[in-house]
Design an enzyme around this catalytic site. Structure first.
Site, PDB file in Angstrom:
ATOM      1  N   ILE A 209      -2.760 -30.571 -19.023  1.00 30.38           N
ATOM      2  CA  ILE A 209      -3.483 -30.733 -20.324  1.00 30.38           C
ATOM      3  C   ILE A 209      -2.565 -32.464 -20.377  1.00 30.38           C
ATOM      4  CG2 ILE A 209      -4.416 -29.117 -20.623  1.00 30.38           C
ATOM      5  CD1 ILE A 209      -2.349 -28.896 -23.454  1.00 30.38           C
ATOM      6  N   GLU A 210      -1.982 -32.347 -19.763  1.00 30.27           N
ATOM      7  CA  GLU A 210      -1.101 -33.375 -19.899  1.00 30.27           C
ATOM      8  C   GLU A 210      -1.344 -34.615 -19.231  1.00 30.27           C
ATOM      9  OE1 GLU A 210       1.350 -34.746 -22.140  1.00 30.27           O
ATOM     10  OE2 GLU A 210       1.668 -33.023 -23.620  1.00 30.27           O
ATOM     11  N   SER A 211      -1.280 -34.193 -18.111  1.00 32.64           N
ATOM     12  CA  SER A 211      -1.882 -35.470 -17.617  1.00 32.64           C
ATOM     13  C   SER A 211      -2.284 -35.051 -15.615  1.00 32.64           C
ATOM     14  CB  SER A 211      -0.322 -36.093 -16.782  1.00 32.64           C
ATOM     15  OG  SER A 211       0.395 -35.513 -16.149  1.00 32.64           O
TER      16      SER A 211
END
Length: 531
Positions: A209-211
Site C-alpha cells: 500500500i506504500e509503493s
C-alpha cells in the site's frame, strides 16, 4: 382480538420442531454473526468464551473469530453473484474474505546471522498452543492467532471489511498479483529482517500500500522508495540523499529504516494499529491525537475523526491486503516465490560503472542495476565505505572483478575547453554536477578555465557532442501525461501500466476508484518512465 386455541397435538409438534431447529443469532452489523446450536430443551446462549469490540465499540460477545462463519450460516446474497443460485449457501461459505483462513505448516523460527536460533520463550512468555510465534520488542508475546489469521487487531472492523471486498474483486486481485510479482526480489530479505526483530509477519505487506513494491516509486508529496520516506524523515536511519544517490530507493537501507521506525512507534504507543497510523501520519501527530481524545485507541480516533482521512483508511487498507496475501489460495492468487534471490552487500572501495563491472564479472548487468536503484547514474559514489548489493550467487565473481587493480571500471569523456565554455554548462550537458567535474580534475577552477585545457568528465550517462540541455527532476510525481481509455480498461489496469497506485490515479482525475470508466475518456497520467 379474536383468538383460537390450537389442538394439543399441534402444540406438541410445534414445540418439538422448535427445539430441534438450530437457533441463529444475528448481531451488530452485516459483517458479524453469532451462532450457537440449541439442543432440545435448551435455549441458545452466547458463548461467554469469545468476545471483542467492533466498530464504534459495539459489544461482540459470542462472536466467532473474525472472518470465520459456522457451518450453514450466512445470509443470502453475500456470495458474489453467479457463484450459486440465489439463497443457496454451501456449508461454511460466504464471501472469499469470510472463509476460514488457510492453515500452513509452521515455518522454521528466526535464526541469527551465524545460524543460531533466536531465544525461545519460556514460562509466562509462552503463548497458547496455535498462537503465532511473534514477540514484542520488549520481549512479551503478541496476541497472535493461528496461521493465516491476523495478529494485529482490527480485522473485524467495518472499514477493513470494505477494503477486503474491494481487493478481493477481480480488478483488485489482478493488481495484487502484479504487485507481488514485482515484490519477488525483496520478499526474502524483508521477511528475514522482520523475523530477526520479532515483529508481526504482516508487516511484510506494508510496501504493497506504500509503493506497490516499486523501489523508485514517488508519491505526489515527494515520498520515495519501497517504504515511502520523506526527505525530512531519513536522518535517524542512515539514509542519505546526495548528487550520487537517493538511498530512499535502496531496498536494504530503507527496509532497515522502516522496520526500525515501526519498532520505535510501537515502543512509544504500545499498540500496533497506532504504530502503523504513526508511520503514515507521524509519531507526533498520533501522540497529539491520543492526548486530545483522552484515549490511546486507533479505532476510536478514527471513528471520532481525531486523525486525518488518509490515516483513517490507512490501517484498514493494510490489514485487508495483509489478510488476502497471507491466504492467497483462498482468493485465487497463485504466488510463487520459490526462485527468490538472496542478497549480499559487497564493499567497493572505489567508483565503478555497474555496466562495466557486470561485464567484467560475467553477471547480469540489468539485475545488478536493478538491485542498486538508488544510484542516479549506475555508478557507485566516491565514498569508499559504499557497499554494492548483489545476488549471493554473483557475489564471489563481483568481488574478484573488484580486486583486479589493473581493470578500469569507469568511463570518462574528454572535453577541450573552448571560448565561452563554463563548468556549469558542461555539467548540465553531461548530467553531473560542477563539484563532480572538479573532483575528477584536481586543481581546476570554475572562474579560470583556460582555452585548450582538457577536462576529464565521468560518463555518468550517454551524451553526444557538447550542448546545453537537461534539468534535474524534483521529488513530486507529476501527472503531465494523458491516456485515452480503451474498451475493457479499468483504473486498476491503467494504474499498473503507468506504475502508479490506482487510488492516486483516481484522485488525480477527480474520480473514486469505484467510478465507472467510460471508453474514450482522457485520463491524466504520469509521463512514461517518470516514476
Amino acid at each position: 382480538m379474536v383468538t383460537r386455541r390450537l389442538p394439543g397435538a399441534a402444540i406438541i409438534l410445534l414445540f418439538i420442531g422448535a427445539a430441534a431447529f438450530p437457533a441463529r443469532l444475528f448481531a451488530q452489523d452485516e459483517y458479524h454473526y453469532e451462532y450457537k446450536p440449541a439442543s432440545a430443551g435448551e435455549a441458545a446462549q452466547p458463548d461467554p468464551g469469545r468476545g471483542g469490540q467492533g466498530a464504534a465499540g459495539s459489544d461482540l460477545s459470542g462472536q466467532l473469530p473474525p472472518g470465520q462463519l459456522p457451518q450453514g450460516s450466512g445470509l443470502p446474497g453475500q456470495l458474489p453473484p453467479g457463484h450459486l443460485p440465489p439463497g443457496q449457501m454451501p456449508p461454511g461459505s460466504g464471501p472469499l474474505w469470510q472463509r476460514p483462513p488457510e492453515r500452513h505448516p509452521p515455518e522454521p523460527g528466526p535464526v541469527s546471522p551465524d545460524g543460531r536460533p533466536l531465544r525461545k520463550r519460556t514460562g509466562a512468555e509462552t503463548p497458547a498452543a496455535g498462537a503465532a510465534s511473534f514477540v514484542k520488542p520488549d520481549g512479551g508475546p503478541y496476541a497472535g492467532k493461528g496461521a493465516g489469521e491476523p495478529s494485529i487487531a482490527g480485522f473485524d472492523q467495518a472499514l477493513t471489511r470494505q477494503y477486503l471486498e474491494r481487493y478481493s474483486r477481480s480488478g483488485g486481485r489482478e493488481w495484487l498479483r502484479a504487485v507481488m510479482k514485482q515484490a519477488g526480489p525483496y520478499i526474502p530479505f524483508i521477511r528475514e529482517q522482520i523475523a530477526a526483530r520479532n515483529l508481526p509477519a504482516e508487516l511484510l505487506y506494508l510496501p504493497v500500500i506504500e509503493s506497490g513494491f516499486v523501489p523508485t516509486a514517488r508519491s505526489r508529496s515527494g515520498a520515495t522508495g519501497l517504504w515511502q520516506f520523506m526527505r525530512n524523515s531519513i536522518a535517524p536511519f542512515d539514509i542519505k540523499i546526495n548528487e550520487w544517490a537517493d538511498e530512499r530507493m535502496d531496498f536494504w537501507k530503507s527496509t532497515e529504516g522502516a522496520l526500525r521506525k515501526l519498532e520505535d512507534n510501537y515502543r512509544a504507543l504500545a499498540d500496533w494499529p497506532l504504530a502503523l497510523a504513526a508511520y503514515n501520519a507521524g509519531l507526533g501527530g498520533i501522540q497529539r491525537a491520543t492526548r486530545q481524545a483522552g484515549k490511546a485507541d486507533y479505532w476510536y480516533l478514527a471513528e471520532k475523526k481525531f486523525i486525518k482521512t488518509e490515516t483513517i483508511h490507512y490501517v484498514p487498507k493494510f490489514l485487508a491486503v495483509a489478510y488476502i496475501l497471507s491466504n492467497p489460495r483462498k482468493f485465487g492468487l497463485d504466488l510463487d516465490w520459490s526462485g527468490d534471490p538472496r542478497w549480499e552487500r559487497i564493499p567497493v572501495g572505489k567508483q565503478v560503472d555497474l555496466g562495466m563491472l557486470a561485464e567484467e564479472a560475467g553477471v547480469d548487468g540489468a539485475a545488478l542495476k536493478a538491485a542498486n536503484r538508488e544510484l542516479f547514474y549506475g555508478i557507485t559514489p566516491p565514498d569508499k565505505n559504499y557497499r554494492l548489493k548483489a545476488r549471493a550467487s554473483d557475489s564471489s565473481r563481483i568481488s574478484e572483478a573488484l580486486e583486479r587493480t589493473e581493470t578500469v571500471l569507469i568511463r570518462h569523456y574528454f572535453h577541450t575547453i573552448r571560448y565561452g565554455d563554463t563548468l556549469s554548462a558542461l555539467a548540465l550537458h553531461y548530467g553531473i554536477s560542477v563539484d563532480q567535474i572538479a573532483e575528477a580534475n584536481p586543481g581546476v577552477q570554475a572562474r579560470y578555465l583556460k582555452i585548450g585545457q582538457q577536462l576529464r568528465i565521468p560518463a555518468y550517462r550517454d551524451a553526444g557532442p557538447y550542448q546545453h540541455g537537461g534539468t534535474a527532476a524534483d521529488d513530486a510525481l507529476k501527472f503531465t501525461g494523458s491516456h485515452l481509455v480503451k474498451r475493457g480498461e479499468t483504473l486498476w489496469s491503467i494504474a499498473l501500466a503507468y506504475g502508479v497506485d490506482p487510488e492516486v490515479l483516481a484522485e488525480a482525475n477527480g474520480m473514486d476508484l469505484n467510478d465507472t470508466l467510460r471508453e474514450g475518456r482522457n485520463l491524466k497520467t504520469p509521463e512514461p518512465g517518470g516514476r
